[in-house]
Design a protein around this motif. Structure first.
Motif, PDB file in Angstrom:
ATOM      1  N   LEU A 299       0.836  -1.143   0.053  1.00 18.39           N
ATOM      2  CA  LEU A 299      -0.023  -0.043   0.067  1.00 18.39           C
ATOM      3  C   LEU A 299       0.945   1.337   0.151  1.00 18.39           C
ATOM      4  O   LEU A 299       0.451   2.068  -0.805  1.00 18.39           O
ATOM      5  N   ILE A 300       2.050   1.126   0.663  1.00 16.94           N
ATOM      6  CA  ILE A 300       2.709   2.238   0.882  1.00 16.94           C
ATOM      7  C   ILE A 300       3.578   2.688  -0.532  1.00 16.94           C
ATOM      8  O   ILE A 300       3.834   3.789  -1.058  1.00 16.94           O
ATOM      9  N   GLU A 301       3.983   1.538  -1.159  1.00 14.09           N
ATOM     10  CA  GLU A 301       4.244   1.433  -2.535  1.00 14.09           C
ATOM     11  C   GLU A 301       3.498   2.244  -3.575  1.00 14.09           C
ATOM     12  O   GLU A 301       3.799   2.967  -4.373  1.00 14.09           O
ATOM     13  N   ALA A 302       2.201   1.973  -3.418  1.00 11.77           N
ATOM     14  CA  ALA A 302       1.325   2.441  -4.186  1.00 11.77           C
ATOM     15  C   ALA A 302       1.219   3.988  -3.869  1.00 11.77           C
ATOM     16  O   ALA A 302       1.011   4.807  -5.008  1.00 11.77           O
ATOM     17  N   LEU A 303       1.071   4.395  -2.815  1.00  8.47           N
ATOM     18  CA  LEU A 303       1.286   5.776  -2.336  1.00  8.47           C
ATOM     19  C   LEU A 303       2.222   6.693  -2.904  1.00  8.47           C
ATOM     20  O   LEU A 303       2.192   7.591  -3.455  1.00  8.47           O
TER      21      LEU A 303
ATOM     22  N   ASP B  76      -1.659  15.465  -4.131  1.00  8.05           N
ATOM     23  CA  ASP B  76      -2.329  16.059  -3.113  1.00  8.05           C
ATOM     24  C   ASP B  76      -2.991  14.821  -2.161  1.00  8.05           C
ATOM     25  O   ASP B  76      -2.706  14.853  -0.992  1.00  8.05           O
ATOM     26  N   ALA B  77      -3.858  14.037  -2.788  1.00  2.87           N
ATOM     27  CA  ALA B  77      -4.332  13.094  -2.141  1.00  2.87           C
ATOM     28  C   ALA B  77      -3.449  11.814  -1.434  1.00  2.87           C
ATOM     29  O   ALA B  77      -3.607  11.433  -0.481  1.00  2.87           O
ATOM     30  N   ALA B  78      -2.389  11.613  -2.157  1.00  2.00           N
ATOM     31  CA  ALA B  78      -1.424  10.661  -2.007  1.00  2.00           C
ATOM     32  C   ALA B  78      -0.709  11.224  -0.875  1.00  2.00           C
ATOM     33  O   ALA B  78      -0.172  10.441   0.272  1.00  2.00           O
ATOM     34  N   CYS B  79      -0.193  12.722  -0.844  1.00  2.00           N
ATOM     35  CA  CYS B  79       0.287  13.226   0.318  1.00  2.00           C
ATOM     36  C   CYS B  79      -0.222  12.969   1.566  1.00  2.00           C
ATOM     37  O   CYS B  79       0.044  12.696   2.579  1.00  2.00           O
ATOM     38  N   ILE B  80      -1.578  13.439   1.571  1.00  2.00           N
ATOM     39  CA  ILE B  80      -2.556  13.369   2.857  1.00  2.00           C
ATOM     40  C   ILE B  80      -2.600  11.870   3.207  1.00  2.00           C
ATOM     41  O   ILE B  80      -2.605  11.690   4.291  1.00  2.00           O
ATOM     42  N   ALA B  81      -2.748  11.029   2.098  1.00  2.00           N
ATOM     43  CA  ALA B  81      -3.032   9.676   2.558  1.00  2.00           C
ATOM     44  C   ALA B  81      -1.738   8.898   3.298  1.00  2.00           C
ATOM     45  O   ALA B  81      -1.913   8.270   4.168  1.00  2.00           O
ATOM     46  N   CYS B  82      -0.670   9.506   2.848  1.00  2.00           N
ATOM     47  CA  CYS B  82       0.656   9.142   3.241  1.00  2.00           C
ATOM     48  C   CYS B  82       0.767   9.441   4.860  1.00  2.00           C
ATOM     49  O   CYS B  82       1.209   8.652   5.717  1.00  2.00           O
ATOM     50  N   GLY B  83       0.321  10.818   5.100  1.00  2.00           N
ATOM     51  CA  GLY B  83       0.646  11.087   6.340  1.00  2.00           C
ATOM     52  C   GLY B  83      -0.476  10.400   7.252  1.00  2.00           C
ATOM     53  O   GLY B  83       0.029   9.915   8.533  1.00  2.00           O
ATOM     54  N   ASN B  84      -1.529  10.238   7.028  1.00  2.00           N
ATOM     55  CA  ASN B  84      -2.422   9.471   8.020  1.00  2.00           C
ATOM     56  C   ASN B  84      -2.040   8.102   7.979  1.00  2.00           C
ATOM     57  O   ASN B  84      -2.093   7.266   9.145  1.00  2.00           O
TER      58      ASN B  84
ATOM     59  N   MET C 105      10.681   6.511   4.708  1.00  2.00           N
ATOM     60  CA  MET C 105      10.814   7.809   4.945  1.00  2.00           C
ATOM     61  C   MET C 105      11.887   8.678   4.141  1.00  2.00           C
ATOM     62  O   MET C 105      11.661   9.744   3.961  1.00  2.00           O
ATOM     63  N   ASP C 106      13.018   7.914   3.820  1.00  2.00           N
ATOM     64  CA  ASP C 106      13.965   8.672   3.017  1.00  2.00           C
ATOM     65  C   ASP C 106      13.449   8.987   1.690  1.00  2.00           C
ATOM     66  O   ASP C 106      13.860   9.825   0.960  1.00  2.00           O
ATOM     67  N   SER C 107      12.416   8.389   1.279  1.00  2.00           N
ATOM     68  CA  SER C 107      11.821   8.424   0.100  1.00  2.00           C
ATOM     69  C   SER C 107      10.696   9.492  -0.013  1.00  2.00           C
ATOM     70  O   SER C 107      10.368  10.220  -0.790  1.00  2.00           O
ATOM     71  N   LEU C 108       9.926   9.464   1.235  1.00  2.00           N
ATOM     72  CA  LEU C 108       8.838  10.269   1.420  1.00  2.00           C
ATOM     73  C   LEU C 108       9.090  11.630   1.829  1.00  2.00           C
ATOM     74  O   LEU C 108       8.553  12.717   1.282  1.00  2.00           O
ATOM     75  N   TYR C 109      10.119  12.111   2.356  1.00  2.00           N
ATOM     76  CA  TYR C 109      10.554  13.367   2.909  1.00  2.00           C
ATOM     77  C   TYR C 109      10.646  14.240   1.858  1.00  2.00           C
ATOM     78  O   TYR C 109       9.955  15.427   1.733  1.00  2.00           O
ATOM     79  N   PRO C 110      11.394  13.782   0.625  1.00  2.00           N
ATOM     80  CA  PRO C 110      11.508  14.858  -0.560  1.00  2.00           C
ATOM     81  C   PRO C 110      10.176  15.103  -1.118  1.00  2.00           C
ATOM     82  O   PRO C 110      10.227  16.054  -1.663  1.00  2.00           O
TER      83      PRO C 110
END
Length: 243
Positions: free
Chosen positions: A32-36, A49-57, A70-75
């Motif tokens: 699921l996180i790979e899909a996001l 935008d939707a992926a960003c908010i979904a990742c945070g949740n 997280m190393d991939s998500l932070y940027p």
């Protein structure tokens, strides 16, 4: 290839994390996180935008399972924080605040440092946007800035016409068109990151452990809001006043 379907899929993933038994979802977290992550890089800004908010949740629900990404998500979070679209910047601020809630002090210090850099970065904002001479200086239509070449009559004469409600020709990824061009992007400006950081600071202020450090950055917010040397300063000032 419908961006609305991808956007809805991101929202569904967020719902899985927050409303379904965590033990049931946990084995599927990597997929699921790979899909996001993939959706985070989408050409369509509503999907990003939707992926960003979904990742945070999702991170708040499964912090340890998401930590390797997280190393991939932070940027990607920070890219959205300085996006051209105001609502995307707001969404990134909400998502990053959830990251801070998930990881506590280790994330909070990192985010506050980024906020400080973003607020100080207003000094790099050019006095005008003349360098974007390829963009029409007239009012934007439905929030999308027209390129000067769009007014070339040869581009709009004797061409095939389609209904606004039609999906023909097919609007695939990587192609623009239709009534709403969600793929529009322009070069990022420093004030946009500063405004995103104001949103993030407001979100972080709701975390008890961050209140003192947020207060220490308020003078930088005031200094940034006092800069009136660029045309969009009123947008930043409005954001500051609303927080």
């Amino acid at each position: 290839d419908n961006h609305a379907v991808r956007e809805a899929a991101c929202a569904c993933i967020a719902e899985l994390g927050s409303k379904i038994n965590s033990d049931v979802v946990r084995p599927h977290v990597p997929t699921l996180i790979e899909a996001l992550l993939e959706s985070f890089k989408d050409d369509s800004w509503p999907v990003r935008d939707a992926a960003c908010i979904a990742c945070g949740n999702f991170i708040q629900c499964f912090p340890e399972e998401c930590r390797p990404q997280m190393d991939s998500l932070y940027p990607l979070f920070f890219a959205n924080l300085q996006d051209n679209i105001p609502s995307v910047r707001q969404g990134a601020a909400v998502a990053l605040a959830n990251v801070a809630r998930a990881y506590g002090a280790e994330s909070l210090q990192f985010l506050l440092q980024k906020v400080q850099e973003g607020l100080e970065g207003i000094e790099k904002q050019p006095a005008s946007t003349e360098k974007y001479s390829g963009l029409d200086k007239g009012p934007a239509t439905y929030g999308v800035v027209k390129k000067l070449r769009d007014n070339d009559m040869d581009l709009h004469t004797n061409q095939t016409m389609y209904s606004c409600g039609s999906l023909a020709p097919k609007m695939g990824r990587g192609r623009s068109g239709g009534c709403m061009d969600h793929q529009f992007r322009k070069p990022v400006e420093p004030w946009e990151l500063t405004e995103g950081c104001v949103h993030l600071l407001a979100e972080l202020s709701q975390i008890p452990a961050a209140v003192k450090q947020v207060a220490e950055l308020l003078p930088l917010v005031a200094q940034a809001a006092a800069k009136h040397h660029y045309p969009q300063h009123q947008v930043l000032l409005e954001t500051v006043c609303k927080q």
